[in-house]
Write a protein that holds these residues in place. Structure first.
Motif, short mmCIF file in Angstrom:
data_model
loop_
_atom_site.label_atom_id
_atom_site.label_comp_id
_atom_site.label_asym_id
_atom_site.label_seq_id
_atom_site.Cartn_x
_atom_site.Cartn_y
_atom_site.Cartn_z
N HIS A 8 0.85 -1.19 0.00
CA HIS A 8 0.00 0.00 0.00
C HIS A 8 0.88 1.24 0.00
CE1 HIS A 8 -3.72 -2.19 0.94
NE2 HIS A 8 -2.93 -2.98 1.65
N SER A 27 1.12 7.08 1.45
CA SER A 27 0.19 8.21 1.46
C SER A 27 -1.27 7.77 1.58
CB SER A 27 0.37 9.04 0.19
OG SER A 27 0.04 8.27 -0.96
N GLU A 28 -1.56 6.50 1.36
CA GLU A 28 -2.94 6.01 1.40
C GLU A 28 -3.27 5.21 2.66
OE1 GLU A 28 -3.39 3.87 -2.25
OE2 GLU A 28 -3.17 5.68 -3.47
#
Length: 152
Positions: A120, A123-124
């Motif tokens: 992932h 930033s997410e």
């Protein structure tokens, strides 16, 4: 009151701005993202635990490059079994390491505590349904506090 101690080791594996996470069914069956890792077996070294658990949950072999920190969590839970309710004083100790992927292939765990492993974007992560330990470990990874603990 029953007392339960669980010592677990987890890996923070970051590569090219992405973190490796595993998906767990979570409470009530709502999936949540967790760090790859898990409970130590009796007599097992925590270093060996994190290497084993990452391989089991993600398919990857890792080199452990450092100790990020140690966390401690204590919860008292009331559990019901049939007609009886009993309180459990649960104390969890989490040892967090930095890990670097050195081999293997990404795959989902079969018959274990997780059902998917994925990378992932950092930033997410804040938008994912995740356990609080993910945020604590990322903060340790970013800040590298000398005491190995995120200040309250």
């Amino acid at each position: 009151m029953r007392q339960k101690l669980r010592v677990a080791a987890y890996a923070v594996c970051v590569l090219d701005g992405r973190i490796l996470l595993a998906r767990s069914p979570g409470p009530g069956g709502v999936p949540e993202w967790v760090l790859p890792g898990g409970g130590m077996e009796h007599g097992e070294d925590p270093f060996d635990t994190v290497v084993r658990e990452v391989a089991e949950e993600t398919g990857y072999r890792i080199d452990v490059s450092g100790l990020l920190g140690v966390g401690s969590l204590r919860l008292v839970r009331r559990r019901r079994r049939g007609l009886f309710a009993r309180s459990v004083d649960h104390h969890g100790v989490q040892i967090m390491y930095e890990g670097n992927v050195v081999g293997g292939e990404l795959r989902a765990e079969v018959g274990g505590s997780t059902d998917l492993a994925a990378w992932h974007d950092l930033s997410e992560v804040s938008g994912l349904n995740r356990v609080p330990l993910v945020d604590i470990a990322l903060r340790l990874w970013r800040e590298r506090p000398a005491a190995g603990r995120v200040p309250d």
